[in-house]
Design a protein around this motif. Structure first.
Motif, short mmCIF file in Angstrom:
data_model
loop_
_atom_site.label_atom_id
_atom_site.label_comp_id
_atom_site.label_asym_id
_atom_site.label_seq_id
_atom_site.Cartn_x
_atom_site.Cartn_y
_atom_site.Cartn_z
N THR A 92 32.82 43.05 36.82
CA THR A 92 33.96 43.58 37.55
C THR A 92 34.65 42.49 38.37
O THR A 92 33.99 41.56 38.85
CB THR A 92 33.56 44.73 38.48
OG1 THR A 92 32.58 44.25 39.41
CG2 THR A 92 32.99 45.90 37.72
N LYS A 93 35.95 42.64 38.54
CA LYS A 93 36.73 41.65 39.28
C LYS A 93 36.39 41.72 40.76
O LYS A 93 36.39 42.79 41.36
CB LYS A 93 38.23 41.91 39.07
CG LYS A 93 39.11 40.89 39.77
CD LYS A 93 40.56 41.14 39.48
CE LYS A 93 41.43 40.17 40.28
NZ LYS A 93 42.85 40.34 39.96
N VAL A 94 36.11 40.53 41.35
CA VAL A 94 35.80 40.44 42.77
C VAL A 94 36.68 39.43 43.49
O VAL A 94 36.57 39.25 44.69
CB VAL A 94 34.32 40.11 43.02
CG1 VAL A 94 33.43 41.25 42.53
CG2 VAL A 94 33.92 38.79 42.35
N ALA A 106 33.92 32.83 36.25
CA ALA A 106 35.39 32.79 36.24
C ALA A 106 35.86 33.01 34.81
O ALA A 106 35.31 32.44 33.88
CB ALA A 106 35.89 31.45 36.76
N ALA A 107 36.89 33.85 34.66
CA ALA A 107 37.42 34.15 33.33
C ALA A 107 38.94 34.06 33.36
O ALA A 107 39.59 34.73 34.18
CB ALA A 107 36.98 35.54 32.88
N SER A 108 39.49 33.25 32.47
CA SER A 108 40.94 33.11 32.35
C SER A 108 41.54 34.43 31.90
O SER A 108 41.06 35.05 30.95
CB SER A 108 41.28 32.01 31.35
OG SER A 108 42.67 32.01 31.09
N TYR A 130 33.87 40.25 28.81
CA TYR A 130 33.05 40.36 30.01
C TYR A 130 33.22 41.74 30.65
O TYR A 130 32.26 42.35 31.09
CB TYR A 130 33.42 39.29 31.03
CG TYR A 130 33.12 37.88 30.59
CD1 TYR A 130 31.88 37.53 30.06
CD2 TYR A 130 34.07 36.87 30.71
CE1 TYR A 130 31.61 36.23 29.65
CE2 TYR A 130 33.81 35.58 30.32
CZ TYR A 130 32.58 35.26 29.78
OH TYR A 130 32.31 33.98 29.40
N ARG A 131 34.45 42.23 30.70
CA ARG A 131 34.70 43.54 31.31
C ARG A 131 33.97 44.63 30.53
O ARG A 131 33.39 45.54 31.13
CB ARG A 131 36.20 43.83 31.37
CG ARG A 131 37.02 42.88 32.25
CD ARG A 131 36.61 42.87 33.72
NE ARG A 131 36.75 44.14 34.39
CZ ARG A 131 37.76 44.48 35.17
NH1 ARG A 131 38.74 43.63 35.39
NH2 ARG A 131 37.78 45.66 35.74
N VAL A 167 43.11 33.17 36.85
CA VAL A 167 41.68 33.21 36.58
C VAL A 167 41.05 34.21 37.54
O VAL A 167 41.25 34.13 38.75
CB VAL A 167 41.03 31.82 36.77
CG1 VAL A 167 39.52 31.89 36.55
CG2 VAL A 167 41.65 30.81 35.81
N ASP A 168 40.30 35.15 36.99
CA ASP A 168 39.59 36.13 37.80
C ASP A 168 38.15 35.71 38.01
O ASP A 168 37.52 35.14 37.10
CB ASP A 168 39.58 37.50 37.12
CG ASP A 168 40.92 38.21 37.18
OD1 ASP A 168 41.78 37.80 37.99
OD2 ASP A 168 41.10 39.19 36.43
N LEU A 169 37.63 36.00 39.17
CA LEU A 169 36.20 35.90 39.43
C LEU A 169 35.60 37.27 39.15
O LEU A 169 36.09 38.28 39.66
CB LEU A 169 35.93 35.48 40.87
CG LEU A 169 36.27 34.03 41.20
CD1 LEU A 169 36.23 33.80 42.70
CD2 LEU A 169 35.30 33.09 40.50
#
Length: 168
Positions: free
Chosen positions: A145-147, A128-130, A139-140, A157-159
């Protein structure tokens, strides 16, 4: 130089690093949040598939990454989006990557994460990334990649997922 640790021998060191990192913007977490992290870390350290990597500066813990194996069908309990069908398999969930400010920019974060994920049997790692944190862009750049998304903080927050082994 990052190394795999055999466990959490001095939990207070991990709590201290967590507190130093997460009291900074955009998180602004307090000592109570660091105490909660310490309890969570102790619980995760007792789980099968727990793994931790550390970096020290002059013998003092300066950063760490840790995660836990999750069985097929597990999905983050705060997920606001359903698990993608292709991700419904065992995975490695990275709970934390934290490096103190004075050690950033030296490649420690990438090295900690690379070592943490090396030789994992799971086909994917998830974290998880704020959306308000610079780490999300990092991370990108590293191929995550966003899931999905989590419910919670105002910035969102993206997973993010990263393939660890070739898809079968």
């Amino acid at each position: 130089m990052p190394e795999r640790a055999s466990g959490i021998r001095r939990p207070e060191e991990f709590r201290a690093v967590y507190h130093r990192v997460y009291r900074e913007p955009p998180y602004h977490e307090d000592a109570a949040a660091a105490d909660g992290f310490a309890r969570q870390l102790a619980g995760h350290a007792a789980l099968p598939g727990f793994c931790v990597t550390t970096v020290r500066d002059g013998g003092v813990l300066g950063g760490f990454a840790y995660g836990v194996h999750r069985e097929e069908g597990w999905w983050h309990p705060r997920a606001a989006t359903p698990v993608p069908p292709w991700l419904r398999r065992p995975l490695f969930y990275v709970y934390e990557l934290a490096v103190v400010g004075e050690l950033r920019g030296r490649g420690h974060g990438r090295a900690l994460l690379d070592l943490l994920l090396a030789d994992r049997a799971e086909p994917f790692a998830v974290l998880a990334a704020s959306n308000g944190a610079s780490a999300r862009a990092m991370y990108r750049r590293w191929g995550w990649t966003k899931v999905g998304e989590l419910t919670g903080p105002p910035h969102g927050v993206d997973l993010l997922a990263l393939p660890l082994t070739p898809l079968r």
